[in-house]
Design an enzyme around this catalytic site. Sequence first.
Site, PDB file in Angstrom:
ATOM      1  N   HIS A  72      46.898  57.000  51.578  1.00  0.00           N
ATOM      2  CA  HIS A  72      46.939  57.052  53.034  1.00  0.00           C
ATOM      3  C   HIS A  72      46.687  55.666  53.604  1.00  0.00           C
ATOM      4  CE1 HIS A  72      46.292  61.625  53.929  1.00  0.00           C
ATOM      5  NE2 HIS A  72      47.221  61.399  53.024  1.00  0.00           N
ATOM      6  N   TYR A 199      41.292  63.065  63.045  1.00  0.00           N
ATOM      7  CA  TYR A 199      39.931  63.253  63.544  1.00  0.00           C
ATOM      8  C   TYR A 199      40.026  63.539  65.041  1.00  0.00           C
ATOM      9  CZ  TYR A 199      37.949  61.285  59.243  1.00  0.00           C
ATOM     10  OH  TYR A 199      37.583  61.050  57.943  1.00  0.00           O
ATOM     11  N   PRO A 291      29.516  63.979  56.370  1.00  0.00           N
ATOM     12  CA  PRO A 291      30.839  63.753  55.785  1.00  0.00           C
ATOM     13  C   PRO A 291      31.850  63.104  56.718  1.00  0.00           C
ATOM     14  CG  PRO A 291      30.524  66.066  56.310  1.00  0.00           C
ATOM     15  CD  PRO A 291      29.203  65.411  56.530  1.00  0.00           C
ATOM     16  N   TYR A 383      36.014  52.183  57.076  1.00  0.00           N
ATOM     17  CA  TYR A 383      36.588  53.396  56.497  1.00  0.00           C
ATOM     18  C   TYR A 383      37.166  53.142  55.115  1.00  0.00           C
ATOM     19  CZ  TYR A 383      38.646  58.084  56.609  1.00  0.00           C
ATOM     20  OH  TYR A 383      38.941  59.395  56.337  1.00  0.00           O
TER      21      TYR A 383
END
Length: 389
Positions: A72, A199, A291, A383
């Site tokens: 990704h 998200y 998470p 990230y």
Amino acid sequence: MRTTVGIIGAGPAGLLLARLLHNAGIDSVVLESRDRAYVERRQRAGILEQGTVDVLREAGAGERMDREGLRHDGIELRFARRRHRVDFPALTGGRSVMVYAQTEVCKDLIALQLKEGGPLLFEAEALAVEDAGTDRPRVRFRHQGAADVLECDYVVGCDGYWGIARAAVLDGRTFERTYPFGWLGILADVAPSHDELVYARHERGFALLSMRSPSVSRLYLQVPADTDADSWSDEEIWDELERRFETDDDWSLRRGPITQKSVTPMRSYVHEPMRHGRLFLAGDAAHIVPPTGAKGLNLAVGDVVTFARALAHRTATGSDALLDAYSATCLRRVWQAERFSYDMTTLLHAAPGATPFEDRLQLARLDRIASSRAAETDLAEAYTGFPIG
């Protein structure tokens, strides 16, 4: 039984550590309280940072990951019915992440350990770590109904928050935060509705669209912390996901049979130091993150890489300098991951009792990421992963 490194726990951290030590010519024994089938089906994390991907490849455990994993190059943020994509390679100099489930990482590492590595004992319950403050620590354990002792030069506890290793560290401080919400997570036999993770910040609560494979979706809803997963019908879950992912374009959510549902609590936790004598903590035994930032598994990888490098350095030079620095080295990365996970959690979740002012601040923070390359780069760098070591 005697070995150089006794490893408690055959999750991804313990298994990877055994592999790294094997490659460095250092012997180890892995003790795992559960059976092999349980370890290979235990659902946990699914996002691997660039650094984790690189480590698995270098360790010889990346072949199936590269064949079956899903690279990704970004994530999508949704808020106020808007969509904004964060382009990782463009912002980080080419870094990305890999969607490859923890269960699959464990399967790959177990196969390698059984084929090439040292002893991996399933259904071997560690009972106590003794004499950690000496140069001859030992682990008392029970295997196949018989009591035994593993004598070591070092012990590494990769057995999680509830394991015996953390309880054997008698000094230090703990830092923690418990969040008043959890995640209702589902696995569904349906192709993902988007080709990257989504998200979503919504006034009804957070939602996450993820996946385990091209045909299996993994989705989450923010719910109160005490929610019983079975109190939600499948139709209610899909309806609520659809509301929270809503946009002003023609995007739609694919629905399918739900095969699993559970509620994950949200916690932040750090134990300092991550070492007591010759007992070293790694992974959830030392730290837990919510998470939202996809950091748990990746932090554990950083811990065991740091330990393996330090022990290899001692073997080559006789110097304990890197082993002595283990805790401080790991904690620098741990606290950055804690910060990022906290930021993502407070950015995207609807806090109980939040005021309209606080709601607007969330939207302003999201708008800043969507309109500022500097803010967007900070998210992308975090990230895709902080440097290991």
